[in-house]
Design an enzyme around this catalytic site. Sequence first.
Site, PDB file in Angstrom:
ATOM      1  N   LYS A 279       0.927  -0.888   0.041  1.00  0.00           N
ATOM      2  CA  LYS A 279       0.100  -0.160  -0.236  1.00  0.00           C
ATOM      3  C   LYS A 279       1.336   0.942   0.247  1.00  0.00           C
ATOM      4  CE  LYS A 279      -3.881  -1.610  -0.338  1.00  0.00           C
ATOM      5  NZ  LYS A 279      -5.175  -2.274   0.858  1.00  0.00           N
ATOM      6  N   ARG A 317      -3.552 -10.598   3.504  1.00  0.00           N
ATOM      7  CA  ARG A 317      -3.605 -10.841   2.834  1.00  0.00           C
ATOM      8  C   ARG A 317      -2.279 -10.464   2.124  1.00  0.00           C
ATOM      9  NH1 ARG A 317      -5.521  -7.407  -1.841  1.00  0.00           N
ATOM     10  NH2 ARG A 317      -6.894  -8.267  -2.890  1.00  0.00           N
TER      11      ARG A 317
END
Length: 340
Positions: A279, A317
């Site tokens: 991210k 994840r």
Amino acid sequence: MDYFRPIAMTDAARPAGALPLAGGWCWFDRAEHLTRAGSRGLVAAADLPAEACARLTAPRAPLAGLTLKTPRLMGILNVTPDSFSDGGRFFAAEVARVHAAEMAADGADILDIGGESTRPGAADVVEADEIARTAPVIAALVAGGIAAPVSIDTRKAAVARAALDAGAAMVNDVAALTYDRALGALVAERDVPVCLMHARGTPATMQDDPRYDDVLLDVYDWLDERIAAAEALGIARGRIVVDPGIGFGKTAAHNLALLRGLSLFHSLGVPVLLGASRKRFIGTYGGGTAVARADLRGPGTVAVTLAGVAQGVQIHRVHDIVETRQALRLWQAVTFGAEP
């Protein structure tokens, strides 16, 4: 309202009276008592309200046949042309199938397959296209005897139905059953696990100046409400997973606040999924060329993942299975003295 954030520990020197955290590898003997007016300090585990204690300590139900007594890795497979990190790399069905098989062989416990990018600014994908991208890949994997269960990453009932018909075993909804009201009914009908993720707004708008009164408590309350809504639809609590939604309608500072307080989400009484892989905030804080390049955020992803593991987060994840599995094994060996 009172909130209790367990102070998760893993040290072998465990005091008498320490309690297991969510039936996993962490323990706690204290919790921080949080309120909307601020922290009220630490409270001994023995002095927690009975309901709070029960939710914090109860072992979590298996997920798609997997026990959650050890951290699980969910491999990301974006069958899309425009995902933020690997858009286009696995868009071809056969390439996607091969990559999924490689992730399973490398140690992915679950495979999460999505056909619609939910990166900031992404537009919606029509159902037919999303089904065409995902269902054939899932069917091929299941027919080929893939060892890891498959999750379908979608907000849409029609896409989830096609994926479940093809052999998927779980639904991962970034909209927590708010985008397509028929998805909740489908999950209840099929009696499959579902992950409810927090997001502010839609992918197209979620990063437009996101604001919170208290991001940790606001996200917690929203997920608590979504769990109740899912249960009202007939979805058993033992089938529900929550995800605080790192990067979905959050600033970099919001993401760090959620990561520091992750153990609070165990108070919801369900497994927690962390999806921080590659991210933007990892590049923001990590610096260097990773600021602009998602593919260079692997080391930062590993650091964030291990921070989550240390707080008892059950499912992670990630894009990079080999690197994360190696890091996890080393963390376990150092922490618990595991043999190679």
